[in-house]
Scaffold this motif. Structure first.
Motif, PDB file in Angstrom:
ATOM      1  N   GLU B  14       0.858  -0.972  -0.183  1.00 19.87           N
ATOM      2  CA  GLU B  14      -0.117  -0.229   0.141  1.00 19.87           C
ATOM      3  C   GLU B  14       1.390   1.411   0.413  1.00 19.87           C
ATOM      4  OE1 GLU B  14      -3.600   0.580  -0.537  1.00 19.87           O
ATOM      5  OE2 GLU B  14      -3.281  -1.415  -0.574  1.00 19.87           O
ATOM      6  N   ASP B  15       2.243   0.815   0.859  1.00 21.04           N
ATOM      7  CA  ASP B  15       2.387   2.230   0.854  1.00 21.04           C
ATOM      8  C   ASP B  15       3.312   2.458  -0.886  1.00 21.04           C
ATOM      9  OD1 ASP B  15       2.019   3.070   3.518  1.00 21.04           O
ATOM     10  OD2 ASP B  15       3.934   0.998   3.399  1.00 21.04           O
ATOM     11  N   LEU B  17       2.595   1.462  -3.212  1.00 23.01           N
ATOM     12  CA  LEU B  17       1.618   1.788  -4.419  1.00 23.01           C
ATOM     13  C   LEU B  17       0.693   3.883  -4.332  1.00 23.01           C
ATOM     14  CD1 LEU B  17      -1.427  -0.730  -3.990  1.00 23.01           C
ATOM     15  CD2 LEU B  17      -0.272   0.316  -6.099  1.00 23.01           C
ATOM     16  N   ASP B  18       1.118   4.222  -2.755  1.00 19.67           N
ATOM     17  CA  ASP B  18       0.862   5.869  -2.749  1.00 19.67           C
ATOM     18  C   ASP B  18       2.210   6.762  -3.285  1.00 19.67           C
ATOM     19  OD1 ASP B  18      -1.378   5.577  -0.567  1.00 19.67           O
ATOM     20  OD2 ASP B  18       0.256   5.978   0.957  1.00 19.67           O
ATOM     21  N   LEU B  21       1.056   5.415  -7.538  1.00 22.54           N
ATOM     22  CA  LEU B  21      -0.457   5.736  -8.275  1.00 22.54           C
ATOM     23  C   LEU B  21      -0.135   7.602  -8.629  1.00 22.54           C
ATOM     24  CD1 LEU B  21      -2.792   3.736  -6.104  1.00 22.54           C
ATOM     25  CD2 LEU B  21      -2.491   3.289  -8.597  1.00 22.54           C
ATOM     26  N   ALA B  22       0.468   7.905  -8.092  1.00 21.87           N
ATOM     27  CA  ALA B  22       0.968   9.673  -8.659  1.00 21.87           C
ATOM     28  C   ALA B  22       1.120   9.391  -9.956  1.00 21.87           C
ATOM     29  CB  ALA B  22       1.183  10.116  -7.955  1.00 21.87           C
ATOM     30  N   HIS B  23       1.850   8.749 -10.437  1.00 25.00           N
ATOM     31  CA  HIS B  23       2.453   8.438 -11.616  1.00 25.00           C
ATOM     32  C   HIS B  23       1.609   7.563 -13.070  1.00 25.00           C
ATOM     33  CE1 HIS B  23       5.202  11.701  -9.917  1.00 25.00           C
ATOM     34  NE2 HIS B  23       5.207  10.390  -8.244  1.00 25.00           N
ATOM     35  N   ALA B  25      -0.480   7.183 -14.587  1.00 22.23           N
ATOM     36  CA  ALA B  25      -1.790   7.104 -14.728  1.00 22.23           C
ATOM     37  C   ALA B  25      -2.669   6.023 -14.740  1.00 22.23           C
ATOM     38  CB  ALA B  25      -2.564   8.124 -15.427  1.00 22.23           C
ATOM     39  N   ASP B  26      -3.014   4.792 -15.845  1.00 20.00           N
ATOM     40  CA  ASP B  26      -3.412   3.609 -16.428  1.00 20.00           C
ATOM     41  C   ASP B  26      -3.542   3.184 -15.712  1.00 20.00           C
ATOM     42  OD1 ASP B  26      -3.302   5.638 -18.802  1.00 20.00           O
ATOM     43  OD2 ASP B  26      -1.534   4.193 -19.017  1.00 20.00           O
ATOM     44  N   GLY B  27      -3.264   2.951 -13.972  1.00 21.26           N
ATOM     45  CA  GLY B  27      -3.300   2.091 -13.120  1.00 21.26           C
ATOM     46  C   GLY B  27      -2.578   1.065 -12.461  1.00 21.26           C
ATOM     47  N   VAL B  28      -2.165   0.032 -11.414  1.00 16.79           N
ATOM     48  CA  VAL B  28      -1.185  -0.997 -11.669  1.00 16.79           C
ATOM     49  C   VAL B  28      -2.008  -1.555 -11.235  1.00 16.79           C
ATOM     50  CG1 VAL B  28       0.485  -1.723  -9.599  1.00 16.79           C
ATOM     51  CG2 VAL B  28       0.325   0.605 -10.656  1.00 16.79           C
ATOM     52  N   HIS B  29      -1.666  -3.096 -11.950  1.00 16.88           N
ATOM     53  CA  HIS B  29      -2.211  -4.005 -11.937  1.00 16.88           C
ATOM     54  C   HIS B  29      -1.473  -4.974 -10.748  1.00 16.88           C
ATOM     55  CE1 HIS B  29      -4.560  -4.797 -15.285  1.00 16.88           C
ATOM     56  NE2 HIS B  29      -3.328  -4.323 -15.849  1.00 16.88           N
ATOM     57  N   HIS B  43       1.506  -0.695 -17.577  1.00 17.59           N
ATOM     58  CA  HIS B  43       1.859  -0.773 -19.020  1.00 17.59           C
ATOM     59  C   HIS B  43       1.878   0.313 -18.960  1.00 17.59           C
ATOM     60  CE1 HIS B  43       0.022  -4.666 -18.602  1.00 17.59           C
ATOM     61  NE2 HIS B  43       1.320  -4.919 -19.511  1.00 17.59           N
ATOM     62  N   LEU B  45      -0.035   3.246 -21.612  1.00 15.51           N
ATOM     63  CA  LEU B  45      -0.596   2.629 -22.584  1.00 15.51           C
ATOM     64  C   LEU B  45      -1.137   3.818 -23.027  1.00 15.51           C
ATOM     65  CD1 LEU B  45      -3.323   0.524 -19.829  1.00 15.51           C
ATOM     66  CD2 LEU B  45      -2.415  -0.201 -22.847  1.00 15.51           C
TER      67      LEU B  45
END
Lengths: 123, 272
Positions: B14-15, B17-18, B21-23, B25-29, B43, B45
């Motif tokens: 979680e840390d 991801l903090d 996720l700011a960088h 934009a398309d998300g993280v699996h 990816h 994308l």
């Protein structure tokens, strides 16, 4: 955390904040959709026809859902969004109203989200 | 297309991801990895990914490894490459999309193409429903309520239930079920139905993978023919509410599953 890609942040008269964001997200991926520094970050994970929602409490106070928060059934098709979901969060005594809508881009394997967040003024 | 896989300690994910996720934009699996780790997969994308050095800084001391490679632009090709779509259920069924490889010999091979409808089988509720269905003798009529692309209905037909009805309020699902049934060589009667307004088709076994509010409507009009009902599409907080709806129709809890914030209940008619 720096500014969130795809988000616009506007200060409202009286101390409130308006957040808006539009972005494509890969199906199955977790992405930050709305971000209010020092208050919260709202992450979403679209999977098939559902939407998992997670809120990271960035405040020093309590953070709880007052409406929504469970996995949502999200009906989205290629083309314009057909429905929107309203959520409410209470963060450190400030009410946050969130509106989320989605459409699908099957050819690209993406879901396109549009969200708006209205953060109430401090109590 | 560039892909990065950061393997990080699960307790610190979680840390990380903090920071990420700011960088991204398309998300993280988030994918489980061995030995108390989780793989965070991203990816490029809609824009470039951060450079390797920045990713290492973002992951900090939680980073166990970082892998970078080029993957196909087409998401279908990426999925094929990952061999990640198929799932084995109850040691008897292999549920997959046409993009995924066949399962091991002896497994019932259920192939579901999503098309413009939903429900390939990758969702926890579909998997749990199917797992609970496998405990029921496959005989008599079966109804799949909220069928999506028809995974449960088609699996039911392949297991031996007959006739099989599949209903959904969304018209695109009907076409997807027809196509998938044809592809799997089984007969399923698919049609659009608003379960809040009309009763479910009568059957011995019913799978209802629908929101809690729809369960209330299903229960209110449930046929006396139903001996087994698999209820899902709900979160654990709705458990008592659902049990009450169906208890009023003579159905009692036999088994249950919970996964990923979702709940599935197996109910059966109480005799005597």
């Amino acid at each position: 955390m720096a500014d969130l890609p795809g988000q616009l942040t506007t200060a409202l008269p009286g101390g409130g904040i308006a957040l808006s964001c539009a972005k494509p997200i890969e199906e199955g991926a977790r992405a930050a959709l709305l971000y209010a520094p020092g208050l919260f970050r709202l992450d979403i994970t679209p999977r098939e026809d559902t939407l998992k929602i997670q809120v990271r409490n960035l405040s020093s106070g309590p953070c709880e859902w007052t409406d929504g928060g469970q996995p949502l059934v999200l009906l989205a098709f290629d083309g314009p969004a057909l429905s929107a979901h309203t959520l409410r969060i209470d963060v450190d005594g400030r009410e946050v109203r969130v509106l989320v809508s989605a459409s699908r881009e099957t050819e690209r394997g993406l879901m396109r989200f549009v969200a708006q967040g209205l953060v109430g003024a401090p109590a | 297309m560039r892909r990065v896989v950061l393997r990080v300690r699960e307790d610190a994910a979680e840390d990380v991801l903090d920071a990420l996720l700011a960088h991204l934009a398309d998300g993280v699996h988030e994918r489980p990895a061995p030995a108390g780790a989780v793989d965070l997969v991203a990816h490029a994308l809609t824009g470039p990914l951060p450079p390797r050095e920045e990713l290492i800084l973002m992951a900090g001391g939680a980073l166990m490894s970082l892998d970078e490679r080029d993957v196909p632009e087409d998401w279908r090709e990426r999925r094929r490459l990952d061999r990640g779509g198929g799932v084995e259920i109850g040691g008897r069924v292999w549920l997959r999309s046409p993009l995924d490889p066949r399962g091991a010999h002896g497994l019932l091979d259920v192939v579901i193409e999503r098309g413009s409808a939903f429900g390939t089988g990758a969702h926890p509720t579909t998997r749990m429903c199917l797992s609970l269905m496998l405990d029921i003798e496959p005989a008599g009529a079966f109804a799949d309520l909220g069928c999506g692309a028809g995974a449960l209905a088609i699996a039911a037909a392949m297991l031996g239930f007959e006739p099989v009805d599949a209903v959904d309020r969304d018209e695109p699902s009907v076409g997807a079920v027809d196509e998938n049934a044809r592809h799997n060589g089984v007969e399923v009667r698919a049609y659009a139905l608003d379960l809040l307004a009309e009763p479910a088709p009568p059957a011995r076994v019913v799978a209802a993978n629908v929101p809690a509010a729809v369960h209330q409507g299903v229960a209110a009009q449930l046929a006396e023919t139903v001996e087994h009902l698999i209820a899902s599409g709900i979160r654990p907080e709705s458990r008592a509410e659902l049990l009450a709806y169906y208890a009023a129709r003579g159905l009692a809890l036999r088994d249950e599953r919970e996964e990923g914030g979702w709940l599935a209940l197996a109910l059966e008619r109480a005799h005597g």
